[in-house]
Design a protein around this motif. Structure first.
Motif, PDB file in Angstrom:
ATOM      1  N   PHE A  92     -13.313  -9.567  -5.058  1.00 23.22           N
ATOM      2  CA  PHE A  92     -12.829  -9.105  -3.763  1.00 23.22           C
ATOM      3  C   PHE A  92     -13.905  -8.274  -3.068  1.00 23.22           C
ATOM      4  N   ASP A  93     -13.986  -8.448  -1.762  1.00 25.68           N
ATOM      5  CA  ASP A  93     -14.921  -7.708  -0.917  1.00 25.68           C
ATOM      6  C   ASP A  93     -14.088  -6.901   0.068  1.00 25.68           C
ATOM      7  N   PHE A  94     -14.254  -5.586   0.063  1.00 28.51           N
ATOM      8  CA  PHE A  94     -13.456  -4.690   0.889  1.00 28.51           C
ATOM      9  C   PHE A  94     -14.221  -4.317   2.150  1.00 28.51           C
ATOM     10  N   LYS A  95     -13.680  -4.684   3.299  1.00 25.52           N
ATOM     11  CA  LYS A  95     -14.278  -4.338   4.592  1.00 25.52           C
ATOM     12  C   LYS A  95     -13.402  -3.251   5.204  1.00 25.52           C
ATOM     13  N   ASN A  96     -13.772  -1.999   4.915  1.00 20.62           N
ATOM     14  CA  ASN A  96     -12.958  -0.847   5.283  1.00 20.62           C
ATOM     15  C   ASN A  96     -13.626  -0.083   6.424  1.00 20.62           C
ATOM     16  N   PRO A  97     -13.008  -0.085   7.624  1.00 17.25           N
ATOM     17  CA  PRO A  97     -13.605   0.606   8.770  1.00 17.25           C
ATOM     18  C   PRO A  97     -13.592   2.123   8.646  1.00 17.25           C
ATOM     19  N   ASN A  98     -12.890   2.671   7.670  1.00 17.58           N
ATOM     20  CA  ASN A  98     -12.786   4.115   7.492  1.00 17.58           C
ATOM     21  C   ASN A  98     -13.907   4.708   6.650  1.00 17.58           C
ATOM     22  N   VAL A  99     -14.673   3.862   5.964  1.00 17.57           N
ATOM     23  CA  VAL A  99     -15.727   4.352   5.066  1.00 17.57           C
ATOM     24  C   VAL A  99     -16.868   4.958   5.879  1.00 17.57           C
ATOM     25  N   LYS A 100     -17.178   6.193   5.565  1.00 19.81           N
ATOM     26  CA  LYS A 100     -18.281   6.895   6.221  1.00 19.81           C
ATOM     27  C   LYS A 100     -19.552   6.843   5.373  1.00 19.81           C
ATOM     28  N   VAL A 131       0.858  -1.189   0.000  1.00 16.37           N
ATOM     29  CA  VAL A 131       0.000   0.000   0.000  1.00 16.37           C
ATOM     30  C   VAL A 131       0.892   1.237   0.000  1.00 16.37           C
ATOM     31  N   ASP A 132       0.634   2.174  -0.909  1.00 15.58           N
ATOM     32  CA  ASP A 132       1.423   3.409  -0.926  1.00 15.58           C
ATOM     33  C   ASP A 132       1.031   4.288   0.259  1.00 15.58           C
ATOM     34  N   ASP A 133       1.946   5.135   0.651  1.00 12.32           N
ATOM     35  CA  ASP A 133       1.772   5.970   1.844  1.00 12.32           C
ATOM     36  C   ASP A 133       0.529   6.851   1.760  1.00 12.32           C
ATOM     37  N   LYS A 134       0.260   7.405   0.594  1.00 14.17           N
ATOM     38  CA  LYS A 134      -0.881   8.310   0.414  1.00 14.17           C
ATOM     39  C   LYS A 134      -2.218   7.593   0.610  1.00 14.17           C
ATOM     40  N   SER A 135      -2.305   6.335   0.166  1.00 10.77           N
ATOM     41  CA  SER A 135      -3.556   5.573   0.255  1.00 10.77           C
ATOM     42  C   SER A 135      -3.804   4.982   1.638  1.00 10.77           C
ATOM     43  N   LEU A 136      -2.739   4.769   2.407  1.00 10.37           N
ATOM     44  CA  LEU A 136      -2.885   4.054   3.674  1.00 10.37           C
ATOM     45  C   LEU A 136      -3.893   4.719   4.613  1.00 10.37           C
ATOM     46  N   ALA A 137      -3.934   6.032   4.664  1.00  9.67           N
ATOM     47  CA  ALA A 137      -4.881   6.717   5.557  1.00  9.67           C
ATOM     48  C   ALA A 137      -6.332   6.366   5.218  1.00  9.67           C
ATOM     49  N   ASN A 138      -6.619   6.101   3.944  1.00 11.44           N
ATOM     50  CA  ASN A 138      -7.983   5.781   3.518  1.00 11.44           C
ATOM     51  C   ASN A 138      -8.368   4.326   3.776  1.00 11.44           C
ATOM     52  N   ILE A 139      -7.374   3.438   3.874  1.00 10.16           N
ATOM     53  CA  ILE A 139      -7.690   2.009   3.957  1.00 10.16           C
ATOM     54  C   ILE A 139      -7.056   1.300   5.152  1.00 10.16           C
ATOM     55  N   ASP A 140      -6.440   2.049   6.063  1.00  6.39           N
ATOM     56  CA  ASP A 140      -5.825   1.435   7.234  1.00  6.39           C
ATOM     57  C   ASP A 140      -6.873   0.656   8.030  1.00  6.39           C
ATOM     58  N   GLY A 141      -6.571  -0.589   8.334  1.00  5.93           N
ATOM     59  CA  GLY A 141      -7.494  -1.440   9.074  1.00  5.93           C
ATOM     60  C   GLY A 141      -8.416  -2.257   8.177  1.00  5.93           C
ATOM     61  N   MET A 142      -8.295  -2.091   6.866  1.00  7.22           N
ATOM     62  CA  MET A 142      -9.179  -2.789   5.930  1.00  7.22           C
ATOM     63  C   MET A 142      -8.817  -4.271   5.822  1.00  7.22           C
ATOM     64  N   GLU A 143      -9.853  -5.089   5.704  1.00  9.95           N
ATOM     65  CA  GLU A 143      -9.692  -6.507   5.422  1.00  9.95           C
ATOM     66  C   GLU A 143     -10.277  -6.773   4.044  1.00  9.95           C
ATOM     67  N   ILE A 144      -9.520  -7.500   3.230  1.00 11.74           N
ATOM     68  CA  ILE A 144      -9.970  -7.848   1.890  1.00 11.74           C
ATOM     69  C   ILE A 144     -10.292  -9.335   1.872  1.00 11.74           C
ATOM     70  N   ASP A 145     -11.500  -9.649   1.463  1.00 14.36           N
ATOM     71  CA  ASP A 145     -11.946 -11.035   1.366  1.00 14.36           C
ATOM     72  C   ASP A 145     -12.167 -11.356  -0.108  1.00 14.36           C
ATOM     73  N   TYR A 146     -12.158 -12.636  -0.442  1.00 11.98           N
ATOM     74  CA  TYR A 146     -12.502 -13.068  -1.790  1.00 11.98           C
ATOM     75  C   TYR A 146     -13.753 -13.910  -1.671  1.00 11.98           C
ATOM     76  N   VAL A 147     -14.800 -13.487  -2.362  1.00 10.06           N
ATOM     77  CA  VAL A 147     -16.095 -14.139  -2.248  1.00 10.06           C
ATOM     78  C   VAL A 147     -16.498 -14.677  -3.614  1.00 10.06           C
ATOM     79  N   ARG A 148     -16.937 -15.920  -3.626  1.00  8.98           N
ATOM     80  CA  ARG A 148     -17.435 -16.528  -4.865  1.00  8.98           C
ATOM     81  C   ARG A 148     -18.842 -17.033  -4.592  1.00  8.98           C
TER      82      ARG A 148
END
Length: 108
Positions: free
Chosen positions: A89-97, A64-81
């Motif tokens: 991919f399913d993005f579980k991002n705790p930062n999303v408002k 993850v690049d430094d600029k993006s980390l603030a937006n996605i820190d703590g995110m879990e990425i799952d793969y769902v079929r």
């Protein structure tokens, strides 16, 4: 600070890299896009660049690049079929408002 993969996502990334024939992991970043503000960008990682943060989940590197980390820190990425035609991919991002109605972009 971390961005993690579930075991399912890690397995999928390993399979994709194996089919591609090269790569060191998954590069995840954000870009300004859509009606809500940001969108995820997912690509193969072939190198670690200056300013990158490297995380590891189930033997797979997530870069993850430094600029993006603030937006996605703590995110879990799952793969769902769910079916042959519905997988990804399913993005579980705790930062999303908030996110847009189509699900393409989000606000932090």
């Amino acid at each position: 600070m971390a961005v993690t993969l579930t075991e399912s996502a890690s397995d999928r990334v390993k399979t994709m890299i194996e089919k591609r024939g090269h790569g060191i992991g998954l590069r995840v970043s954000t870009k300004v896009s859509g009606c809500a503000g940001f969108a995820y960008v997912v690509d193969y990682a072939d190198e670690v660049k200056a300013g990158d943060h490297v995380f590891e989940s189930f033997g797979t590197q997530v870069i993850v690049d430094d600029k993006s980390l603030a937006n996605i820190d703590g995110m879990e990425i799952d793969y769902v079929r769910e079916s042959l035609l519905n997988e990804g991919f399913d993005f579980k991002n705790p930062n999303v408002k908030d996110s847009c109605g189509c699900g393409e972009s989000f606000t932090v």
